[in-house]
Design a protein around this motif. Structure first.
Motif, PDB file in Angstrom:
ATOM      1  N   GLU A  83       0.867  -1.117   0.064  1.00  0.00           N
ATOM      2  CA  GLU A  83      -0.040  -0.152   0.094  1.00  0.00           C
ATOM      3  C   GLU A  83       0.829   1.257   0.011  1.00  0.00           C
ATOM      4  O   GLU A  83       0.524   2.081  -0.528  1.00  0.00           O
ATOM      5  CB  GLU A  83      -1.120   0.085   1.224  1.00  0.00           C
ATOM      6  N   LEU A  86       2.275   1.987  -3.517  1.00  0.00           N
ATOM      7  CA  LEU A  86       0.915   2.479  -4.153  1.00  0.00           C
ATOM      8  C   LEU A  86       0.723   3.953  -4.051  1.00  0.00           C
ATOM      9  O   LEU A  86       0.596   4.879  -5.006  1.00  0.00           O
ATOM     10  CB  LEU A  86      -0.283   1.740  -3.981  1.00  0.00           C
ATOM     11  N   GLU A  90       1.184   7.193  -6.544  1.00  0.00           N
ATOM     12  CA  GLU A  90       0.300   8.085  -7.109  1.00  0.00           C
ATOM     13  C   GLU A  90       0.832   9.463  -6.813  1.00  0.00           C
ATOM     14  O   GLU A  90       0.082  10.398  -7.502  1.00  0.00           O
ATOM     15  CB  GLU A  90      -1.076   8.113  -5.895  1.00  0.00           C
ATOM     16  N   TYR A 202       0.670  -0.581 -13.266  1.00  0.00           N
ATOM     17  CA  TYR A 202       0.123   0.312 -12.446  1.00  0.00           C
ATOM     18  C   TYR A 202      -1.418  -0.008 -11.917  1.00  0.00           C
ATOM     19  O   TYR A 202      -1.765   0.278 -10.815  1.00  0.00           O
ATOM     20  CB  TYR A 202       0.082   1.628 -12.880  1.00  0.00           C
ATOM     21  N   GLU A 203      -2.216  -0.120 -12.882  1.00  0.00           N
ATOM     22  CA  GLU A 203      -3.621  -0.322 -12.609  1.00  0.00           C
ATOM     23  C   GLU A 203      -3.898  -1.612 -11.898  1.00  0.00           C
ATOM     24  O   GLU A 203      -4.883  -1.749 -10.998  1.00  0.00           O
ATOM     25  CB  GLU A 203      -4.410  -0.361 -13.862  1.00  0.00           C
ATOM     26  N   ARG A 206      -3.537  -0.750  -8.173  1.00  0.00           N
ATOM     27  CA  ARG A 206      -4.302  -0.269  -7.521  1.00  0.00           C
ATOM     28  C   ARG A 206      -5.446  -1.072  -7.485  1.00  0.00           C
ATOM     29  O   ARG A 206      -5.949  -0.890  -6.201  1.00  0.00           O
ATOM     30  CB  ARG A 206      -4.889   0.848  -8.477  1.00  0.00           C
ATOM     31  N   SER A 210      -6.930  -2.730  -3.289  1.00  0.00           N
ATOM     32  CA  SER A 210      -8.328  -2.458  -2.878  1.00  0.00           C
ATOM     33  C   SER A 210      -9.146  -3.662  -2.464  1.00  0.00           C
ATOM     34  O   SER A 210     -10.202  -3.659  -2.005  1.00  0.00           O
ATOM     35  CB  SER A 210      -9.127  -1.671  -4.134  1.00  0.00           C
TER      36      SER A 210
END
Length: 271
Positions: A83, A86, A90, A202-203, A206, A210
Motif C-alpha cells: 500500500e 501505491l 500516485e 500500475y492499474e 491499484r 483495494s
C-alpha cells in the motif's frame, strides 16, 4: 500494445517503526545504511526511469536526501509495504506504467534479478504482476525442509504452470517430492524458492490494494495469495543468483550474517 517504451519506477518502501526491528532502514551494514545499500542496487538496474523511497518517517527521509535519493512521505496509515508503494506511485510527477516493489531490507538482491522482472513486464504486456523464483537443488531443499521441521516460518516456495504463471505459494515446501531419483545433491528439483520482489502494472497495483484478503492469504500469511484468490495471474520469472547468497534481514542478528556474506562475496555494486 507494447510496454517497450513504458515508464518503469522502482519504489522502495522503508518503515521506521517495524515491530521486529525498529529503525531497520537506518541500520548500518559494513559502513553504509541498509536503505542506502538498497537504493544503490536500484540505481544499478538498467532501463528504469525513476527510483523513489517511500517512507512515513522524517528521519529516514532526511537521510535519503543526504545521499541524493528521491523520497516521498507516505501516510502513516498505510497498512503494509505494498500500500505504501501505491501511495508513493500516485504522488510521482509522471505516473509509471510499471511499478517494481523493492523491499527496503533487500540488501542482497542482485540488480540483474530486479532487471529480469522489468524485462518481463516490457516483453509481455499481458503480465499484470511478475515475481522472481530460484530453482532449488536437493541439498538446499532438504535444508529448507529441516528448518521448517524445527518450526522456522521463513522461506516460501512457489509452483507455476508451463506459461510461468503461479499456481500456488506456500510456507510449506511444494511440490512434495516423493522420489527425486537423484544421487547428486546439486541436481535441480522442481522446487522453486520465491524471492519477495514484485513488479506490477500500475492499474493492477491499484486494484490489488483495494481487494480484501481471502482465507488462503490469512492462513499462510502471504500477501501474494490475495491476487491468486481474486483471479489475478502472477508471472513467475526464474532467476539465477550466479553464486550470490540470498538472505533476508528480519532481526538485528541478521545484520551480522549479511555483513559476513558481503565480506566473503564482496559488494554487489560499488558505493
Amino acid at each position: 500494445m507494447s510496454r517497450a517504451s513504458s515508464r518503469i519506477a522502482i519504489i522502495i518502501p522503508a518503515r521506521y517503526g517495524s515491530t521486529r526491528f525498529v529503525g531497520k532502514p537506518l541500520a548500518m551494514i559494513t559502513g553504509r545504511t541498509m536503505i542506502n545499500r538498497v537504493w544503490s542496487l536500484a540505481r544499478a538496474v538498467s532501463g528504469v526511469d525513476e527510483i523513489c523511497i517511500a517512507t512515513d518517517d522524517e528521519r529516514i527521509a532526511e537521510h535519503v536526501r543526504s545521499f541524493g535519493g528521491h523520497v516521498v512521505i507516505t501516510p502513516k496509515e498505510c497498512t503494509n509495504g505494498t500500500e505504501r508503494v501505491l501511495r508513493a506511485a500516485e504522488m510521482l510527477t509522471k505516473a509509471p506504467a510499471v511499478v517494481v516493489n523493492l523491499q527496503g531490507d533487500a540488501v542482497l538482491t542482485p540488480p540483474w534479478v530486479i532487471a529480469a522482472l522489468a524485462c518481463e513486464m516490457r516483453r509481455d504486456p499481458t503480465v499484470e504482476i511478475a515475481t522472481a523464483a530460484v530453482r532449488m537443488d536437493k541439498r538446499s531443499c532438504e535444508a529448507l525442509r529441516t528448518a521448517k521441521g524445527h518450526g522456522e516460518v521463513g522461506g516460501t516456495t512457489v509452483t507455476f504452470d508451463r506459461r510461468g504463471n503461479a499456481l500456488y505459494f506456500s510456507k510449506s515446501v511444494i511440490p512434495f517430492v516423493r522420489t527425486d531419483g537423484q544421487d547428486n545433491d546439486t541436481d535441480p528439483l522442481p522446487v522453486f524458492r520465491h524471492i519477495g520482489l514484485y513488479a506490477y502494472g500500475y492499474e493492477t497495483l491499484r486494484r490489488y490494494v483495494s481487494l480484501e484478503p481471502g482465507p488462503l492469504e490469512r492462513s499462510e500469511k502471504l500477501e501474494q495469495l490475495r491476487a491468486l484468490e481474486h483471479g489475478i495471474p502472477i508471472r513467475v520469472v526464474e532467476v539465477d543468483y550466479s553464486g550470490r547468497t540470498h538472505w533476508a534481514v528480519d532481526s538485528p542478528d541478521d545484520l551480522r550474517r549479511v555483513e559476513a556474506i558481503i565480506a566473503e562475496e564482496g559488494d554487489l555494486v560499488a558505493a
